[in-house]
Each structure stands twice: as C-alpha cells, then as structure tokens.
Design an enzyme around this catalytic site. Structure first.
Site, PDB file in Angstrom:
ATOM      1  N   ALA A 140       0.842  -1.193   0.000  1.00  0.00           N
ATOM      2  CA  ALA A 140       0.000   0.000   0.000  1.00  0.00           C
ATOM      3  C   ALA A 140       0.882   1.250   0.000  1.00  0.00           C
ATOM      4  CB  ALA A 140      -0.908  -0.002   1.216  1.00  0.00           C
ATOM      5  N   TYR A 165       3.977   1.363  -1.060  1.00  0.00           N
ATOM      6  CA  TYR A 165       4.623   1.399  -2.363  1.00  0.00           C
ATOM      7  C   TYR A 165       3.694   2.035  -3.397  1.00  0.00           C
ATOM      8  CZ  TYR A 165       6.844  -0.340  -6.621  1.00  0.00           C
ATOM      9  OH  TYR A 165       7.428  -0.430  -7.853  1.00  0.00           O
ATOM     10  N   SER A 203       3.111  -4.253 -16.152  1.00  0.00           N
ATOM     11  CA  SER A 203       2.565  -4.061 -14.823  1.00  0.00           C
ATOM     12  C   SER A 203       1.141  -3.512 -14.990  1.00  0.00           C
ATOM     13  CB  SER A 203       3.477  -3.070 -14.099  1.00  0.00           C
ATOM     14  OG  SER A 203       3.064  -2.908 -12.792  1.00  0.00           O
ATOM     15  N   LEU A 204       0.502  -3.149 -13.910  1.00  0.00           N
ATOM     16  CA  LEU A 204      -0.862  -2.637 -14.008  1.00  0.00           C
ATOM     17  C   LEU A 204      -0.974  -1.285 -13.332  1.00  0.00           C
ATOM     18  CD1 LEU A 204      -2.852  -5.880 -13.077  1.00  0.00           C
ATOM     19  CD2 LEU A 204      -2.781  -4.788 -15.313  1.00  0.00           C
ATOM     20  N   GLU A 260     -11.596  -9.810 -12.393  1.00  0.00           N
ATOM     21  CA  GLU A 260     -11.087 -11.061 -11.822  1.00  0.00           C
ATOM     22  C   GLU A 260     -10.183 -10.722 -10.648  1.00  0.00           C
ATOM     23  OE1 GLU A 260      -7.822 -12.657 -14.548  1.00  0.00           O
ATOM     24  OE2 GLU A 260      -8.539 -10.879 -15.588  1.00  0.00           O
ATOM     25  N   LYS A 292      -7.058 -10.121  -8.306  1.00  0.00           N
ATOM     26  CA  LYS A 292      -5.633  -9.867  -8.518  1.00  0.00           C
ATOM     27  C   LYS A 292      -4.887 -10.744  -7.529  1.00  0.00           C
ATOM     28  CE  LYS A 292      -2.282  -6.150  -9.007  1.00  0.00           C
ATOM     29  NZ  LYS A 292      -1.203  -6.764  -8.244  1.00  0.00           N
ATOM     30  N   ASP A 304      -1.993 -12.306  -5.380  1.00  0.00           N
ATOM     31  CA  ASP A 304      -0.763 -11.762  -4.811  1.00  0.00           C
ATOM     32  C   ASP A 304       0.332 -12.828  -4.836  1.00  0.00           C
ATOM     33  OD1 ASP A 304       0.928  -9.990  -3.710  1.00  0.00           O
ATOM     34  OD2 ASP A 304       0.009  -9.971  -1.714  1.00  0.00           O
ATOM     35  N   ARG A 361       9.194 -12.377 -14.487  1.00  0.00           N
ATOM     36  CA  ARG A 361       9.023 -11.088 -15.117  1.00  0.00           C
ATOM     37  C   ARG A 361      10.337 -10.317 -15.195  1.00  0.00           C
ATOM     38  NH1 ARG A 361       4.731  -6.853 -12.884  1.00  0.00           N
ATOM     39  NH2 ARG A 361       6.064  -6.913 -11.059  1.00  0.00           N
ATOM     40  N   TYR A 364      -3.868 -15.898 -16.723  1.00  0.00           N
ATOM     41  CA  TYR A 364      -4.764 -14.758 -16.947  1.00  0.00           C
ATOM     42  C   TYR A 364      -4.383 -13.890 -18.148  1.00  0.00           C
ATOM     43  CZ  TYR A 364      -1.148 -12.632 -13.983  1.00  0.00           C
ATOM     44  OH  TYR A 364       0.034 -12.248 -13.443  1.00  0.00           O
ATOM     45  N   LYS A 372      -7.378  -1.917  -6.119  1.00  0.00           N
ATOM     46  CA  LYS A 372      -6.813  -2.548  -4.934  1.00  0.00           C
ATOM     47  C   LYS A 372      -7.796  -2.539  -3.765  1.00  0.00           C
ATOM     48  CE  LYS A 372      -2.408  -3.322  -6.062  1.00  0.00           C
ATOM     49  NZ  LYS A 372      -1.390  -3.039  -5.105  1.00  0.00           N
ATOM     50  N   CYS A 412      24.424  14.804  10.819  1.00  0.00           N
ATOM     51  CA  CYS A 412      24.352  13.436  10.334  1.00  0.00           C
ATOM     52  C   CYS A 412      24.777  12.482  11.447  1.00  0.00           C
ATOM     53  CB  CYS A 412      25.266  13.279   9.131  1.00  0.00           C
ATOM     54  SG  CYS A 412      25.471  11.572   8.619  1.00  0.00           S
ATOM     55  N   CYS A 444      28.311  10.779  10.477  1.00  0.00           N
ATOM     56  CA  CYS A 444      29.608  11.439  10.322  1.00  0.00           C
ATOM     57  C   CYS A 444      29.680  12.782  11.035  1.00  0.00           C
ATOM     58  CB  CYS A 444      29.951  11.622   8.847  1.00  0.00           C
ATOM     59  SG  CYS A 444      28.968  12.878   8.012  1.00  0.00           S
ATOM     60  N   CYS A 452      22.741  14.781   4.509  1.00  0.00           N
ATOM     61  CA  CYS A 452      24.063  14.948   5.089  1.00  0.00           C
ATOM     62  C   CYS A 452      24.936  15.647   4.063  1.00  0.00           C
ATOM     63  CB  CYS A 452      24.623  13.574   5.425  1.00  0.00           C
ATOM     64  SG  CYS A 452      26.394  13.579   5.699  1.00  0.00           S
ATOM     65  N   CYS A 502      31.381  11.087   4.629  1.00  0.00           N
ATOM     66  CA  CYS A 502      30.381  10.400   5.454  1.00  0.00           C
ATOM     67  C   CYS A 502      30.462   8.915   5.148  1.00  0.00           C
ATOM     68  CB  CYS A 502      28.977  10.916   5.133  1.00  0.00           C
ATOM     69  SG  CYS A 502      27.698   9.985   5.995  1.00  0.00           S
TER      70      CYS A 502
HETATM   71  S1  IVH Z   1      -2.902  -8.908 -16.005  1.00  0.00           S
HETATM   72  C1  IVH Z   1      -0.687  -6.852 -19.385  1.00  0.00           C
HETATM   73  N1  IVH Z   1      -4.321 -10.165 -14.201  1.00  0.00           N
HETATM   74  O1  IVH Z   1      -0.274  -8.055 -10.901  1.00  0.00           O
HETATM   75  C2  IVH Z   1      -1.408  -7.187 -18.128  1.00  0.00           C
HETATM   76  N2  IVH Z   1      -2.167  -9.414 -13.599  1.00  0.00           N
HETATM   77  O2  IVH Z   1       0.526  -5.361 -10.364  1.00  0.00           O
HETATM   78  C3  IVH Z   1      -0.739  -8.238 -17.359  1.00  0.00           C
HETATM   79  N3  IVH Z   1      -1.503 -10.002 -11.319  1.00  0.00           N
HETATM   80  O3  IVH Z   1       2.351  -8.048 -13.220  1.00  0.00           O
HETATM   81  C4  IVH Z   1      -1.241  -8.434 -16.014  1.00  0.00           C
HETATM   82  N4  IVH Z   1      -3.348 -11.074 -10.800  1.00  0.00           N
HETATM   83  O4  IVH Z   1       1.906 -10.214 -11.825  1.00  0.00           O
HETATM   84  C5  IVH Z   1      -3.161  -9.546 -14.477  1.00  0.00           C
HETATM   85  N5  IVH Z   1      -5.626 -11.350 -12.719  1.00  0.00           N
HETATM   86  C6  IVH Z   1      -4.515 -10.728 -13.000  1.00  0.00           C
HETATM   87  C7  IVH Z   1      -3.482 -10.628 -12.055  1.00  0.00           C
HETATM   88  C8  IVH Z   1      -2.328  -9.952 -12.390  1.00  0.00           C
HETATM   89  C9  IVH Z   1      -2.156 -10.714 -10.376  1.00  0.00           C
HETATM   90  C10 IVH Z   1      -0.189  -9.431 -11.145  1.00  0.00           C
HETATM   91  C11 IVH Z   1       0.748  -9.575 -12.318  1.00  0.00           C
HETATM   92  C12 IVH Z   1       1.072  -8.168 -12.703  1.00  0.00           C
HETATM   93  C13 IVH Z   1       0.874  -7.464 -11.407  1.00  0.00           C
HETATM   94  C14 IVH Z   1       0.709  -5.971 -11.580  1.00  0.00           C
END
Ligand code: IVH
Length: 740
Positions: free
Chosen positions: A35, A37, A83-84, A117, A119, A121, A140, A225, A313, A418, A421, A436, A442
């Site tokens: 979260a 991040y 990534s998403l 769908e 996500k 983890d 990846r 997926y 999320k 600091c 140092c 610093c 340092c």
């Molecule tokens: S689609 C081009 N679907 O979440 C799109 N990703 O935060 C590719 N992840 O890199 C990703 N569940 O590792 C997709 N149902 C889902 C997912 C999913 C988990 C992961 C995946 C992605 C990361 C991004």
C-alpha cells in the site's frame, strides 16, 4: 507547490521506489508495504504529471520490477511483461471507463464490456509452448528480461507440460504463481530452514531456487490470466481467451466475471472483497480488462502498463502498537530517512516491528507543501501508533492516538547533524528530505555509493557484494573506500604482508577468482559505468540514454565540461525563480518567472555561447530533463567527486555504447506534430501510436520537426511547416505509417 519542492520530492520518491523494487523483486525481502509502495508510486506519477519537465524517462513510475538477479539464465521476453495501473477509489473506476471511451471515441450507447477477476498476490510467470510442449518459463524480471526458471516451472502441477486441444504452434501463457494459506502455514511450520513473511515471498523464494528439487517439494500453484507471443489469436475477447486457456489445460480463476459498466465492475469488486478471507490464497484487489481484444489492441500500452487494464486494490490492513524509537538511516545521496522501531504487532497475519516514517515533515504532521497530514498530529516516541500494511512486511504509520499520549512526551527533534559522520544535515528550500553534507567523508554515504557501484545493474562484480564492501571499507590494511580502490586491490594485496588469501572467508581460489572478476570489469559497458557512479537522478534508463547519445566516455565528458558554466547558471536561475515565486505568493501578485529566469541568464559575466549550446544540447536529449542534466553536470564539476571519478577512470577502459538498431520504424527518432482534426483516430491514440513507434510528438512546429500530420482545418502550423520545408502528410498517409 513549487517546482523545486516537486523536484526534491520526485527525487526522494524515485530513490525509495527503486530500493523497494530491488528488495521486493530480487531479494524477496520487501521492507515497505504494498500500500505504501502504491501510494508512493501514485504520488510520483501525480508529481510527474503536474511537472512533466521534471519527469525523467527512467523514473521509477516507469519501472516494472527490478533487473533480474544472477544465478539463472536470462530470457528476453518476446513481448514485454507489463505491470498494471492501480486504483483505490471507486470514482477512479468510472474515470477509467470514461477515459477508454474517450480514447476510442465510442458513442455513449456503444457497448464496452470489461472482465473483472481477482488480482492474485504472487509472482508472474511467462510460459512458452512450441508445438504444444512447454519449452521455457521465465519470471518477469524487469519486464524486458526475466530469469529462466523452466526446470522449476516443470515441477508445478498446475502448469501443463503438454497443451490440450488445438493450441497455436507458438503460445506464451502468462499468469501468477502463488501459494495457498494452508500450504504456506505448513511450509513455515516444517523444516525448510526458512520462515517466510507471507505466501507471496514463500512462492517467490520457492520458484527462484537454483535446485529444482527444492521447488518440487514446495506446493506452488498457478492461475493463467494473460499471454505474450501467440502464433494465432486465442479469441476475440478477453473472456474467450480465458476460456481458451482453460481448454488448453490451465487453471483460470473461477471468480472471473463479465461486467457491462463501471457500476457492475465496482459491484464485482465488492463481492470479491467479501470472499477475500475465505478464498484460501492472498489477493490484493480486482483486475479489470477491456473485453474486446480489438479494442485492447487499439488502446495499447504506456511505458509499463496497458491502457486497457486497471488493478482496483483493496484497502490496507491496520493495527495499533507502541512506537519504541526512531532511528535515522543515511542513504547513498545523503538522505536521512527516519525508521520507526515498533513494539511487534500482527497486522493482517504478519508480525511488524519496523515502519517507514518518510521524512521529518511526515513525523511533524505536515506534507511537503506544508499542509497538515493526520490533521497535523505529530508522531512522538512512546506514542500509540496505527500501523498500516497491505501485502507485505514493513509498512508505514498512518496515525497516532493523542488520547493515549504520555503527559510528559516530547515532540521528536529531527537531527540536524548526520548521525553517521557529524556533518551538518541540511534541507534545501523546497526539499522534503534532509541530507548529510559530508559527501564521501560520510562513511554511510561512501559505503552506500560503493554498494551501488558494485550492484547488479552496475559493475556486478562476482564475489564483491554489499557484505564484502562493508568488510573492505572497514579494513585498514587493504581498504576500499572509493571505487578506484577496487581496481587497485590485487596490486595492493601483492605488496601487502597480510595477504587476502590467508583471511577467513577467502582462500587461494576465491581470492584469485575475485581478482579475475574485478579484472574483467575494467572493460565495462559505458551505460553501466554511468549508472554505477550513483549520480542523483541518473538511473539505469538515463544512463543508457546518455551512453547511446554520446557513444564514448570522452565524448560525454567533453560535453558535460563544456556545459558546466551554463548548468551553474541554470541552477542559479532556478533558485531565482523559486524566490520570485515565494515573494509573489507572499505579496499576492502574479509571479514573473520568465523575467526572473531571463535576468539571471543574461547577467554578467555572460554565459559563453559554447557553454549555452552544450547545455541546450544536453537538455534536448529525449529523456534528459533539466533536473537530471543539472545534477549530472554539477557532479562532474564538483572537485571532490571529479577527483574520485578521474582516479576511477585511470583504471578503466569502458566499452563504447552500441546504438539501438532493433525495432526501427519509419518514424523512429523523428519528431512529429499533429495539427487540424483527425477523423479516424483521436489525438490521444495518434500520439500514443507514434510514441510506441519510437517517435516524439511535439506541440509546435520548429526547425526540429520532421513530419507534420495535417488534418482538415490545419492552419498556421501547416503554413509554417511548408515555409521550413518540412514534409506534410494527411491522415490517410498517417494511418498507413501507423499500420492501420
Ligand atoms: S494482467 C498486461 N491479471 O499483478 C497485463 N495481472 O501489479 C498483465 N496479477 O504483473 C497483467 N493477478 O503479476 C493480471 N488477474 C490478473 C493478475 C495480475 C495478479 C499481477 C501480475 C502483474 C501485477 C501488476
């Protein structure tokens, strides 16, 4: 917020995100929560959107994961692993749908379906099948290059070795490797020798085992997926493709639903969240994807995320505990980062004892603009604090409980010297971070710089990692206190009485191997060398850009030296602009920023024309903004730093950079301007398409323009282009170039 404040915050966030990427992807040992991040990444993206000229092309917002670790062979993905984009609030889902309709220019009544769908983890994996047989599995990595984990993937029961039915000759199936809650608990209770913080880390640690027998003994699972390279399309829709993957023998998530609009998407999100606790595996949100694959194709990708998908999320988990103390860590660029030491507490199933406190304003209850956070409540040692985390280990402190605060508690005083140092630690105006000023005197900065220098994406010297750097740094007989000393190690050892090979942990063989590994790196690729120097704002992508632009070290140095007087003026001008902005705000008048800037630039003594030209050249490199250029030129002009660089260069013989040649299109590297009305493609789509083909899109015509695309109603721009002799084409010709 001023430009300077934004620049400072961008730099801090960028560094923190990079570190987090490394910890999460390569070390499997994250120290911040998901979260946290995500919040940092969003903040950075926001800042970069608000101050586009401050966004560097290699910003951490554009990074997927980290560069792959050693130990496994590397695999270049046939299609990048993306990534998403994340969303947290419901109205972001509506925005997402609206944005897509706008991009595609769809009328309000045209149907636009989405899949929803869970996500998962876990960690993503790409599986390549040829003629129905599994031939390759890759993690990846950084999105472009992953690790070859084929032998390990073959041990996972959910991953078919042979595809069922009529699969295309080439298929890359992508999905998530994960571990169920039960299997995770059993693994931690058993004698695997390691305790994992959470199922995701356990899955990652298990998949990235050099010995496949260990992976085989770990209960990993897989959901498909997505896909990469395909010999033939799987279907016309996302849902159809999911069904097709199931028919080939993959597990697909049973909670996948088709939604007609944003309301249905959010309803599905709620339904899935309600099932979260009983699913038996970790999910951290819901992923929405445009169902129509032809639309997906048109929408395409930003640098690291598809425009057609969104990760919505779930909110993070929280718990209250006592703040036992605040420690200050000093980083490579001297940033003082406060770390909360907590009374251990379980948050969402994980014991937490450290949390980030970001910076001194955060502790004081202000953000970098001075606006109150936590309604202005400060955080004090001894307080009861609310700890916040989503998927991972070390989270942040979201709040403090004033009703439980001790009567004699004192506000936390952030150190102005600091702790490592004793040098002054100062905050530049507008910077949220205190740094610093000790530079390389340092030890914390010097060590962190050295660690960066030998890190994987930099010199990557086998046998010389963070641990060895700590050891050599403290060594009086054979010290390494600056990079150049790495390359004089063998020579100094030969002249020494207390030989390295006689020490604990170093034998004859390992000493010889270390010296060989160092020797090999004297011929380092230019981009790695530039990155290794650890100059603020110069990340891997910027280093590569610089290397490709200049080709050789000598050419780069000459250009930076030539630009130095102008860079100095640039920094002064930016200071003047910051002052003017503050004064104007105070006096309630409009800020005269351009005038302030011009005044400094034209002040005596004049900036030599040559220096000005060198500076303009530098900042015109695509992806090198003024902030980065200023930081780069200043680093080389700074006598201490330059001394260290010169000593290092006396030891090295860098390899010239290769110029990019793959993926050339007829507009790669060209500057395009669109004008008039485009009828068959929205401006946004045209711009995205051009950028995806390696072109730059500018807003106005200048001598640098290569091509003008003029739709009906084009006016002065078309005229100007003609005057300048620039090629002008119409939309049909553009559609041909764009492959439509
Ligand atoms: S689609 C081009 N679907 O979440 C799109 N990703 O935060 C590719 N992840 O890199 C990703 N569940 O590792 C997709 N149902 C889902 C997912 C999913 C988990 C992961 C995946 C992605 C990361 C991004």
């Amino acid at each position: 917020m001023t430009r300077e404040q934004a620049a400072a915050e961008i730099a801090t966030l960028d560094a923190q995100l990079r570190q987090a990427n490394e910890e999460y992807h390569n070390l499997d040992a994250p120290t911040i929560s998901d979260a946290d991040y995500d919040a940092m990444k969003r903040r950075l993206a926001w800042l970069e959107a608000a101050f586009p000229d401050l966004a560097s092309s290699d910003s951490a917002t554009g990074q997927v994961g980290a560069t792959p670790g050693s130990g496994f062979g590397k695999i270049t993905h046939a299609r990048r692993m993306m990534s998403l984009e994340n969303a947290f609030a419901e109205d972001e889902v509506t925005d997402f749908v609206t944005r897509i309709r706008g991009f595609l220019n769809l009328p309000a009544d045209a149907p636009l379906d989405f899949t929803a769908e869970p996500k998962i983890d876990g960690l993503s994996l790409s599986l390549r099948y040829e003629d129905g047989q599994l031939v390759q599995a890759a993690t990846r990595g950084d999105g472009a290059v992953g690790e070859n984990v084929t032998a390990n993937a073959r041990t996972i029961a959910d991953i078919p070795q042979t595809l069922m039915g009529d699969a295309p000759r080439i298929v890359e199936i992508r999905g998530e490797v994960y571990m169920s809650h039960d299997d995770f608990a059993a693994l931690n209770a058993g004698d695997s020798g390691r305790t994992f913080a959470n199922p995701r880390n356990a899955a990652a640690g298990s998949l990235r085992q050099l010995d496949p027998a260990i992976t085989a003994a770990r209960p990993l699972k897989f959901f498909a997926y997505s896909w990469g390279e395909l010999g033939a399309p799987l279907a016309d829709t996302q849902m159809g493709a999911v069904r097709r993957m199931a028919a080939m023998g993959f597990k697909t998530n049973p909670l996948t639903r088709l939604c007609r609009d944003a309301a249905q998407m959010v309803a599905t999100w709620r339904e899935i969240e309600q099932q979260r606790a009983t699913l038996g595996y970790d999910i951290d949100g819901v992923v929405y994807k445009v169902d129509d694959l032809a639309y997906q194709d048109r929408l395409g990708f930003r640098s690291t995320t598809p425009r057609w998908a969104l990760a919505h999320k779930f909110p993070a988990e929280t718990a209250w505990t006592r703040l036992n103390g605040i420690d200050i860590q000093v980083g490579r660029t001297g940033a003082l980062s406060p770390v909360a030491r907590l009374e251990p507490v379980t948050v969402g199933g994980v014991v937490v004892s450290n949390a980030t406190l970001h910076n001194e304003d955060y502790i004081a209850g202000r953000d970098s603009t001075g606006a109150p956070i936590r309604e202005g409540r400060d955080i004090r040692v001894g307080d009861w604090v609310k700890v916040y985390r989503a998927g991972d280990v070390i989270p942040k402190i979201a709040d403090t409980d004033l009703s439980r605060r001790a009567a004699d508690s004192q506000p936390y005083v952030f150190p102005e010297i600091c702790p490592e140092c004793g040098s002054a630690a100062v905050r530049e105006p507008g910077d949220s971070v205190r740094r610093c000023t000790g530079g390389l005197i340092c030890p914390a900065q010097a060590i962190e710089k050295l660690k960066h220098f030998v890190s994987r994406a930099a010199f990557d010297i086998e046998g010389l990692g963070a641990k060895q750097i700590e050891m050599f740094f403290a060594d009086d007989l054979l010290p390494i206190r600056e990079p150049a000393q790495i390359f004089t190690l063998a020579q100094r050892d030969a002249a020494n009485l207390g030989k390295l090979k006689n020490r604990d942990g170093f034998g004859d063989r390992s000493t010889r191997k270390l010296f060989e590994a160092i020797e090999e790196k004297r011929r380092i690729p230019l981009a790695r060398l530039i990155f290794a120097l650890g100059i603020r704002h110069v990340g891997e992508v910027a280093a590569t850009t610089l290397a490709r632009h200049f080709g050789t070290w000598q050419a780069m140095i000459a250009a930076l030296d030539a630009a130095a007087p102008a860079a100095e003026r640039h920094l002064r001008a930016e200071e003047a602009v910051a002052r003017e902005r503050a004064e104007a705000a105070e006096q309630g008048r409009r800020a005269r920023l351009k005038e302030s800037r011009d005044l400094v630039w034209s002040a005596d003594p004049p900036v030599p024309a040559q220096a000005r030209a060198a500076w303009d050249d530098l900042v015109s490199i695509d992806g090198i903004g003024e902030v980065l250029a200023g930081s780069l030129v200043t680093a080389f002009a700074q006598p201490n730093e330059r001394g260290g660089i010169n000593r290092l260069m006396a030891q090295l013989d860098p390899l010239p950079a290769e110029v990019a040649s793959s993926d050339q299109t007829e507009i790669t590297g060209k500057t395009l301007v669109f004008t008039g009305t485009l009828e068959k493609m929205t401006r946004a789509e045209a711009k995205a398409r051009a950028e995806a083909m390696g072109a730059k899109v500018a807003g106005s015509v200048s001598a640098k323009t290569d091509l003008l695309i003029a739709g009906p109603g084009a006016g002065s721009k078309a005229k100007k282009a003609e005057d300048l002799g620039i090629t002008v084409i119409d939309e049909d010709e553009w559609l041909r170039i764009a492959g439509r």
